[in-house]
Structures are given as structure tokens and as C-alpha cells.
Design a protein around this motif. Sequence first.
Motif, mmCIF file in Angstrom:
data_model
loop_
_atom_site.group_PDB
_atom_site.id
_atom_site.type_symbol
_atom_site.label_atom_id
_atom_site.label_comp_id
_atom_site.label_asym_id
_atom_site.label_seq_id
_atom_site.Cartn_x
_atom_site.Cartn_y
_atom_site.Cartn_z
ATOM 1 N N GLY A 32 0.857 -1.298 0.074
ATOM 2 C CA GLY A 32 0.129 -0.143 -0.070
ATOM 3 C C GLY A 32 0.914 1.129 0.108
ATOM 4 N N ASN A 33 1.936 1.273 0.909
ATOM 5 C CA ASN A 33 2.741 2.592 0.831
ATOM 6 C C ASN A 33 3.592 2.427 -0.609
ATOM 7 O OD1 ASN A 33 1.838 3.188 3.180
ATOM 8 N ND2 ASN A 33 3.405 2.110 4.625
ATOM 9 N N ARG A 34 4.036 1.444 -1.001
ATOM 10 C CA ARG A 34 4.745 1.547 -2.164
ATOM 11 C C ARG A 34 3.953 1.903 -3.503
ATOM 12 N NH1 ARG A 34 10.307 0.863 -2.651
ATOM 13 N NH2 ARG A 34 11.116 -0.028 -0.662
ATOM 14 N N ASP A 35 2.637 1.541 -3.384
ATOM 15 C CA ASP A 35 1.551 2.147 -4.458
ATOM 16 C C ASP A 35 1.450 3.574 -4.232
ATOM 17 O OD1 ASP A 35 1.346 -0.532 -5.255
ATOM 18 O OD2 ASP A 35 -0.785 -0.726 -4.170
ATOM 19 N N ALA A 36 1.643 4.021 -2.980
ATOM 20 C CA ALA A 36 1.395 5.633 -2.844
ATOM 21 C C ALA A 36 3.038 6.317 -3.026
ATOM 22 C CB ALA A 36 1.124 5.713 -1.430
ATOM 23 N N ALA A 37 4.208 5.716 -2.989
ATOM 24 C CA ALA A 37 5.178 6.387 -3.224
ATOM 25 C C ALA A 37 6.414 5.584 -3.274
ATOM 26 C CB ALA A 37 5.460 7.139 -1.840
ATOM 27 N N ASP A 38 7.599 6.112 -3.961
ATOM 28 C CA ASP A 38 8.679 5.292 -4.259
ATOM 29 C C ASP A 38 9.781 5.632 -3.659
ATOM 30 O OD1 ASP A 38 9.171 7.764 -5.606
ATOM 31 O OD2 ASP A 38 8.922 6.974 -7.707
ATOM 32 N N GLU A 39 11.077 5.133 -4.130
ATOM 33 C CA GLU A 39 12.346 5.571 -3.444
ATOM 34 C C GLU A 39 12.673 7.036 -3.893
ATOM 35 O OE1 GLU A 39 14.115 3.558 -1.525
ATOM 36 O OE2 GLU A 39 12.984 1.762 -2.045
ATOM 37 N N ALA A 40 12.239 7.616 -4.814
ATOM 38 C CA ALA A 40 12.564 9.016 -4.759
ATOM 39 C C ALA A 40 11.538 9.824 -3.974
ATOM 40 C CB ALA A 40 12.112 9.342 -6.328
ATOM 41 N N SER A 41 10.597 9.380 -3.398
ATOM 42 C CA SER A 41 9.451 10.218 -2.621
ATOM 43 C C SER A 41 9.550 9.789 -1.049
ATOM 44 C CB SER A 41 8.040 9.745 -3.023
ATOM 45 O OG SER A 41 8.014 9.845 -4.602
ATOM 46 N N ALA A 42 10.210 8.504 -0.761
ATOM 47 C CA ALA A 42 9.918 8.235 0.725
ATOM 48 C C ALA A 42 11.364 7.327 1.125
ATOM 49 C CB ALA A 42 8.940 7.361 0.978
ATOM 50 N N VAL A 43 11.565 7.146 2.542
ATOM 51 C CA VAL A 43 12.466 6.287 2.971
ATOM 52 C C VAL A 43 11.435 5.123 3.720
ATOM 53 C CG1 VAL A 43 14.295 6.021 4.812
ATOM 54 C CG2 VAL A 43 14.138 8.095 3.596
ATOM 55 N N PHE A 44 11.920 3.832 2.957
ATOM 56 C CA PHE A 44 11.180 2.813 3.452
ATOM 57 C C PHE A 44 12.018 1.878 4.713
ATOM 58 C CE2 PHE A 44 9.582 3.916 -0.536
ATOM 59 C CZ PHE A 44 8.095 3.958 -0.447
ATOM 60 N N PHE A 45 11.030 1.426 5.550
ATOM 61 C CA PHE A 45 11.937 0.340 6.453
ATOM 62 C C PHE A 45 10.985 -0.915 6.473
ATOM 63 C CE2 PHE A 45 8.996 3.058 8.521
ATOM 64 C CZ PHE A 45 8.071 2.527 9.480
ATOM 65 N N ASP A 46 11.285 -1.977 7.062
ATOM 66 C CA ASP A 46 10.626 -3.084 7.450
ATOM 67 C C ASP A 46 9.892 -2.657 8.505
ATOM 68 O OD1 ASP A 46 9.874 -5.462 8.553
ATOM 69 O OD2 ASP A 46 11.805 -6.441 8.093
ATOM 70 N N PRO A 47 8.587 -2.978 8.532
ATOM 71 C CA PRO A 47 7.502 -2.454 9.626
ATOM 72 C C PRO A 47 7.908 -3.222 10.946
ATOM 73 C CG PRO A 47 6.363 -3.551 7.859
ATOM 74 C CD PRO A 47 7.807 -3.377 7.461
ATOM 75 N N ARG A 48 8.498 -4.579 10.873
ATOM 76 C CA ARG A 48 8.676 -5.361 11.966
ATOM 77 C C ARG A 48 10.192 -5.072 12.596
ATOM 78 N NH1 ARG A 48 5.493 -8.102 8.289
ATOM 79 N NH2 ARG A 48 3.790 -8.986 9.496
ATOM 80 N N SER A 49 10.814 -4.154 11.838
ATOM 81 C CA SER A 49 11.977 -3.769 12.752
ATOM 82 C C SER A 49 12.491 -2.334 13.265
ATOM 83 C CB SER A 49 13.190 -3.975 11.600
ATOM 84 O OG SER A 49 14.318 -3.372 11.795
ATOM 85 N N HIS A 50 12.108 -2.136 14.578
ATOM 86 C CA HIS A 50 12.414 -1.019 15.159
ATOM 87 C C HIS A 50 13.800 -0.310 14.762
ATOM 88 C CE1 HIS A 50 9.722 -3.156 17.996
ATOM 89 N NE2 HIS A 50 8.904 -1.907 17.659
ATOM 90 N N GLU A 51 14.823 -1.206 14.542
ATOM 91 C CA GLU A 51 16.024 -0.577 14.073
ATOM 92 C C GLU A 51 16.223 -0.019 12.915
ATOM 93 O OE1 GLU A 51 15.752 -3.770 15.118
ATOM 94 O OE2 GLU A 51 16.421 -3.572 17.208
#
Length: 102
Positions: A32-51
Motif C-alpha cells: 500500500g505504501n509502495r503504491d503511494a510512493a517510491d524511493e524518490a519520494s520516501a524512505v522505507f523500512f521493514d515495519p517489523r524492525s524498530h532498528e
Amino acid sequence: ALVNASLFEGQSNVVLEGAAAGAPLVLSDIKGNRDAADEASAVFFDPRSHEELAAALVAVIRDPRAAARRRDHARHAVESLSIERCVDSYRLLYEKLLARAS
């Protein structure tokens, strides 16, 4: 920054509104977030990783120029979703359909 740490999203209005408001986007790496944005628009992270979430936030803070580039790219991308543009798109579609029917 707008942080969306969801495990699931459809089309996230929060992400689109954050982009329109000019917030740097820090998003969980889900469809859902990848459909809304891409690497040029956002920083992505694994939602199961606090780190990874912490590292994504630090990346936004430490490199404000890169964050601004992504923010501007995201804002530009959502401009096409304005009510005015949607109305114009529908109007053009209806005009084409009416022209074919004539």
C-alpha cells in the motif's frame, strides 16, 4: 516527517496527505505504501524492525537536502490527485465519450 509504520494499508490517505502537506515520508515497506510512493519520494523500512525505523528517521534528520528532494518529489506526485485535476480528467473523458457517440 510523517511516519507510517503500518503492516497493511490500502491506499493510505494519510501518506497522500502527508506528501501534499510537504512532510518527508518515512514509510513501512508494504504494498500500500509502495503504491503511494517510491524511493524518490520516501524512505522505507521493514515495519517489523524498530532498528530500521530508527535508521530511516536518522537518515531524514542527517541529510535534510535528500529529505527535501524526496519531499518535493512526493508533493509533485500527489498534485495530480487534486480535486480540480480529477474533475478535469472526468470532464475530458465524458467529452471524448460524447464525441464518439455523436
